[in-house]
Design an enzyme around this catalytic site. Structure first.
Site, PDB file in Angstrom:
ATOM      1  N   GLY A  22     -75.193 -28.157  33.616  1.00  0.00           N
ATOM      2  CA  GLY A  22     -76.292 -27.754  32.748  1.00  0.00           C
ATOM      3  C   GLY A  22     -75.857 -26.764  31.692  1.00  0.00           C
ATOM      4  N   LEU A  24     -76.462 -27.155  28.603  1.00  0.00           N
ATOM      5  CA  LEU A  24     -75.784 -28.167  27.789  1.00  0.00           C
ATOM      6  C   LEU A  24     -75.611 -27.706  26.338  1.00  0.00           C
ATOM      7  CD1 LEU A  24     -77.468 -31.464  29.073  1.00  0.00           C
ATOM      8  CD2 LEU A  24     -75.483 -30.238  29.990  1.00  0.00           C
ATOM      9  N   HIS A  28     -71.167 -31.396  25.664  1.00  0.00           N
ATOM     10  CA  HIS A  28     -71.703 -32.280  26.704  1.00  0.00           C
ATOM     11  C   HIS A  28     -72.369 -33.505  26.060  1.00  0.00           C
ATOM     12  CE1 HIS A  28     -72.143 -28.327  28.992  1.00  0.00           C
ATOM     13  NE2 HIS A  28     -71.408 -29.046  29.812  1.00  0.00           N
ATOM     14  N   LYS A 142     -61.636 -29.943  27.330  1.00  0.00           N
ATOM     15  CA  LYS A 142     -61.602 -28.486  27.436  1.00  0.00           C
ATOM     16  C   LYS A 142     -61.172 -28.062  28.841  1.00  0.00           C
ATOM     17  CE  LYS A 142     -64.137 -24.342  27.301  1.00  0.00           C
ATOM     18  NZ  LYS A 142     -64.512 -24.363  28.719  1.00  0.00           N
ATOM     19  N   ASP A 143     -61.597 -28.826  29.854  1.00  0.00           N
ATOM     20  CA  ASP A 143     -61.180 -28.536  31.231  1.00  0.00           C
ATOM     21  C   ASP A 143     -59.982 -29.437  31.559  1.00  0.00           C
ATOM     22  OD1 ASP A 143     -63.290 -26.608  32.024  1.00  0.00           O
ATOM     23  OD2 ASP A 143     -64.588 -28.293  31.541  1.00  0.00           O
ATOM     24  N   SER A 178     -68.650 -23.996  25.108  1.00  0.00           N
ATOM     25  CA  SER A 178     -68.680 -23.788  26.551  1.00  0.00           C
ATOM     26  C   SER A 178     -70.025 -23.173  26.905  1.00  0.00           C
ATOM     27  CB  SER A 178     -67.555 -22.816  26.942  1.00  0.00           C
ATOM     28  OG  SER A 178     -67.818 -22.256  28.211  1.00  0.00           O
ATOM     29  N   SER A 179     -70.531 -23.526  28.075  1.00  0.00           N
ATOM     30  CA  SER A 179     -71.802 -22.937  28.528  1.00  0.00           C
ATOM     31  C   SER A 179     -71.666 -21.427  28.648  1.00  0.00           C
ATOM     32  CB  SER A 179     -72.196 -23.521  29.877  1.00  0.00           C
ATOM     33  OG  SER A 179     -72.240 -24.917  29.785  1.00  0.00           O
TER      34      SER A 179
HETATM   35  O1  PAF Z   1     -67.024 -29.171  34.431  1.00  0.00           O
HETATM   36  C1  PAF Z   1     -68.067 -28.964  35.072  1.00  0.00           C
HETATM   37  O2  PAF Z   1     -69.121 -28.700  34.507  1.00  0.00           O
HETATM   38  C2  PAF Z   1     -68.033 -29.032  36.579  1.00  0.00           C
HETATM   39  O3  PAF Z   1     -66.823 -28.559  37.068  1.00  0.00           O
HETATM   40  C3  PAF Z   1     -68.348 -30.426  37.149  1.00  0.00           C
HETATM   41  C4  PAF Z   1     -67.304 -31.448  36.751  1.00  0.00           C
HETATM   42  C5  PAF Z   1     -69.719 -30.865  36.651  1.00  0.00           C
HETATM   43  C6  PAF Z   1     -68.390 -30.350  38.672  1.00  0.00           C
HETATM   44  O4  PAF Z   1     -69.351 -29.453  39.118  1.00  0.00           O
END
Ligand code: PAF
Length: 271
Positions: A22, A24, A28, A142-143, A178-179
């Site tokens: 969330g 967002l 996203h 990003k991750d 990023s959130s």
């Molecule tokens: O990247 C994220 O937001 C979280 O690590 C994920 C992949 C939704 C798992 O909780």
């Protein structure tokens, strides 16, 4: 959920799944839009997963903006939103019986600085894919390390889902979306740009040979800008093996994690 998946199956429509926690932002939404453009039935989940937070304060402070999230998902044409409760995700409690053999990936960078984090990520994504066995799983670059970890988990568990990694979206000044950016005050938000500037500095200064001076200059740049730096590293983009020396050929990625106050930001750049 089964009904949606069956309907898509009957139409031979592929399913695209966007897992999120969330809060967002356009990053996203770009995942939802990419899945939409590919003609997939798009399912998004919002679940702030307690098992992946190694820092209780980070979990407590994680931003929640559900109404704006739903609004953005509707506008982007998301077909299904999965919004489970903790007991729905973890009917037998938070402790996992499965240990994911992530090997080296769990010993470096985020794995080293956030012990247990990737076990929690694997636990929740494994469970989500059990409920939503989508054809494609959309993740943001990003991750970077998380993408590798989830790919490994999918392989270890023999799941049928294919990962699609989408580019990082950035604010006009270069800050990766990023959130957690929502938690930066005005002063910190201005300083935060130094993360992407530092990665750009590495990219433009990279030369074959020793990398240690480049890395220590990069850490100094962040610390001088008021960050408390966890790491700045240069790694093999395929394996994440950390590099102190570049042969001029291997594809590299620069990655960093640093705190501004109590907000921890991460970013990476392919070199
Ligand atoms: O990247 C994220 O937001 C979280 O690590 C994920 C992949 C939704 C798992 O909780």
């Amino acid at each position: 959920m089964n009904l949606f998946l069956q309907k898509a199956g009957a139409k031979q429509q592929k399913t695209g799944f966007v897992p999120t926690m969330g809060a967002l932002h356009p990053g996203h939404i770009s995942l939802v839009e990419t899945a939409k453009q590919r003609g997939h039935l798009v399912i998004c989940s919002i679940f702030v997963n307690p098992t992946q937070f190694n820092d209780a304060k980070d979990f407590q402070n994680y931003p929640i903006t559900i109404e704006s999230d739903i609004d953005q998902l509707e506008k982007a044409g998301c077909d299904v939103l999965f919004l489970p409760s903790v007991s729905e995700m973890y009917p037998n409690g938070l402790a996992s019986k499965t240990h994911y053999e992530l090997g080296y990936l769990e010993t470096v960078l985020e794995g080293k600085y956030r012990p247990g984090h990737f076990q929690g990520v694997c636990q929740v994504v494994h469970r989500l894919l059990g409920i939503i066995p989508a054809d494609f799983l959309y993740l943001g670059q990003k991750d970077f390390q998380q993408c590798m970890v989830i790919k490994k988990m999918i392989g270890l568990q023999g799941l049928k889902t294919t990962i699609v990694i989408c580019p990082t979206l950035r604010e006009p000044d270069g800050l990766a979306m990023s959130s957690r950016n929502m938690r930066l005050d005005e002063k910190a938000r201005t300083r935060a740009v130094e993360i992407s500037s530092t990665l750009n500095y590495i990219k433009t200064s990279l030369q074959p040979g020793d990398l240690s001076i480049l890395k220590s200059n990069a850490i100094k740049k962040l610390n001088d800008a008021g960050f408390k730096t966890d790491y700045v590293e240069i790694a093999d983009a395929e394996t994440l093996a950390l590099k102190d020396h570049w042969d001029g050929k291997t594809k590299l990625v620069a990655l960093c994690a640093a705190f501004l106050g109590d907000v921890r930001l991460i970013d990476n750049m392919l070199l």
